[in-house]
Design a protein around this motif. Structure first.
Motif, mmCIF file in Angstrom:
data_model
loop_
_atom_site.group_PDB
_atom_site.id
_atom_site.type_symbol
_atom_site.label_atom_id
_atom_site.label_comp_id
_atom_site.label_asym_id
_atom_site.label_seq_id
_atom_site.Cartn_x
_atom_site.Cartn_y
_atom_site.Cartn_z
ATOM 1 N N LEU A 237 -47.528 6.883 10.255
ATOM 2 C CA LEU A 237 -47.240 8.298 10.022
ATOM 3 C C LEU A 237 -46.142 8.811 10.954
ATOM 4 N N TYR A 238 -46.184 8.400 12.209
ATOM 5 C CA TYR A 238 -45.195 8.887 13.177
ATOM 6 C C TYR A 238 -43.802 8.368 12.832
ATOM 7 N N ARG A 239 -43.719 7.137 12.345
ATOM 8 C CA ARG A 239 -42.417 6.563 12.016
ATOM 9 C C ARG A 239 -41.781 7.228 10.796
ATOM 10 N N LEU A 240 -42.538 7.989 10.046
ATOM 11 C CA LEU A 240 -41.958 8.708 8.917
ATOM 12 C C LEU A 240 -40.930 9.736 9.381
ATOM 13 N N PHE A 241 -41.075 10.220 10.615
ATOM 14 C CA PHE A 241 -40.092 11.182 11.113
ATOM 15 C C PHE A 241 -39.580 10.857 12.518
ATOM 16 N N ARG A 242 -40.025 9.710 13.081
ATOM 17 C CA ARG A 242 -39.492 9.282 14.366
ATOM 18 C C ARG A 242 -39.324 7.768 14.353
ATOM 19 N N PRO A 243 -38.088 7.270 14.382
ATOM 20 C CA PRO A 243 -37.875 5.819 14.276
ATOM 21 C C PRO A 243 -38.228 5.047 15.540
ATOM 22 N N THR A 244 -38.279 5.712 16.679
ATOM 23 C CA THR A 244 -38.513 5.008 17.939
ATOM 24 C C THR A 244 -40.006 4.872 18.242
ATOM 25 N N VAL A 245 -40.751 4.381 17.267
ATOM 26 C CA VAL A 245 -42.191 4.143 17.414
ATOM 27 C C VAL A 245 -42.469 2.702 17.012
ATOM 28 N N ALA A 246 -43.199 1.984 17.844
ATOM 29 C CA ALA A 246 -43.489 0.573 17.563
ATOM 30 C C ALA A 246 -44.939 0.267 17.894
ATOM 31 N N MET A 247 -45.454 -0.751 17.239
ATOM 32 C CA MET A 247 -46.840 -1.151 17.445
ATOM 33 C C MET A 247 -46.901 -2.418 18.284
ATOM 34 N N LEU A 248 -47.798 -2.422 19.273
ATOM 35 C CA LEU A 248 -48.057 -3.603 20.086
ATOM 36 C C LEU A 248 -49.185 -4.373 19.417
#
Length: 323
Positions: free
Chosen positions: A179-190
């Motif tokens: 959901l966060y990556r829908l409007f923020r590209p600088t999100v990644a999963m560990l």
């Protein structure tokens, strides 16, 4: 009549008298039963204080008496007298009941499954399950109304955001990242796929924020992520089931959810709901730029065929059995 003095941090000693004070409950369950039994006979101020104790048990172990009193809307002296009326020498002894309750070892899933099977009643099983989940969702507001703004601020300021959740906590963690990556590209999963967690953790820097989701029993990987994030100087947001969890102990901000359920396995439904609430707040903070990001992502998904088109739905509707 017995007479004794109670001292507290906010003023002079208070003389309290009590004839044959009751024995103090030794567990949170028995304390809750005592309060419920005696509630109608309590003074109005005692009722206010007692209600806060039962409504916000997770706050009692970590907050000072002054803070608890302020949040409950009573004087600190009232909490001292309330504790003594319940049979405790003073506030700290009452507080320890709440501390011990958060340190109880988790029940094994298999034991809970056996109880569920033995007590299975199809007529009320669904009602019990829905009631438990409803209570968990309702508790989110009381537990997080004052906590959400700080979490939003830390995430909004971070250069990059990483999120981790393992085993049963993977689902809400993935939802957060998606959901966060829908409007923020600088999100990644560990994720740590194929044993690469240590490699992924090397990327953490002091300008990043790390969101860690977990509940009792806590995954060893989540603790490793928390330790690495702390060593890297990241801001840590813990989304967990207790303020005494190993995740909350190192976090800069903690959001809480309940895992209570009538089933055999802790529920993560309220964790997912809390993630959605947090994303909603992050979107509101980001403003129109975030809306543009969502619009762009949505257009791209439709353009690349990620979603079933209206034409395809019409074709399926004309095909027997929809295949």
């Amino acid at each position: 009549m017995d007479a004794y003095f109670a001292t507290h941090a906010t003023g002079p000693s208070i003389l309290v008298t009590n004839k044959n004070p009751p024995s103090a409950p030794s567990s949170l369950d028995t304390l809750s039963e005592r309060i419920q039994r005696d509630f109608a006979a309590m003074t109005p101020q005692f009722q206010v204080g007692a209600k806060y104790l039962l409504d916000f048990p997770s706050e009692i172990p970590v907050a000072s008496m002054r803070k608890v009193a302020a949040q409950a809307g009573v004087q600190p002296a009232t909490l001292v007298r309330l504790a003594q009326s319940l049979g405790y020498p003073g506030w700290e002894d009452l507080k320890q009941v709440f501390v011990r309750s958060l340190h109880r070892p988790p029940r094994r899933y298999a034991d809970q499954a056996r109880e569920l099977i033995r007590g299975k009643n199809p007529r009320n099983a669904l009602d019990r399950a829905v009631m438990a989940q409803t209570d968990n969702i309702r508790q989110l507001s009381a537990d997080n109304a004052d906590r959400l703004p700080e979490a939003v601020k830390l995430l909004n300021r971070a250069k990059r955001v990483y999120v981790a959740g393992f085993r049963a906590s993977f689902a809400p963690a993935f939802s957060f990242q998606y959901l966060y990556r829908l409007f923020r590209p600088t999100v990644a999963m560990l994720r740590g796929d194929a044993g690469t967690l240590e490699m992924e953790l090397r990327a953490l820097t002091a300008t990043d924020a790390v969101v860690i989701i977990g509940f009792e029993p806590y995954s060893r990987e989540s603790v490793r992520v928390a330790d690495a994030a702390r060593q890297a100087g990241c801001r840590i947001i813990a989304i967990c089931d207790s303020v005494l969890s190993p995740l909350a102990q190192v976090a800069d901000s903690t959001l809480l959810f309940s895992t209570e359920t009538s089933s055999f396995f802790p529920s993560s439904a309220s964790a997912t709901a809390l993630v959605e609430l947090l994303i909603e707040q992050l979107l509101a903070k980001a403003g129109s730029q975030a809306v543009s990001g969502i619009e762009h992502a949505e257009d791209q998904l439709h353009r690349t065929g990620a979603y079933v088109s209206d034409k395809e739905k019409q074709i399926w509707g004309q095909t027997p059995n929809g295949v």
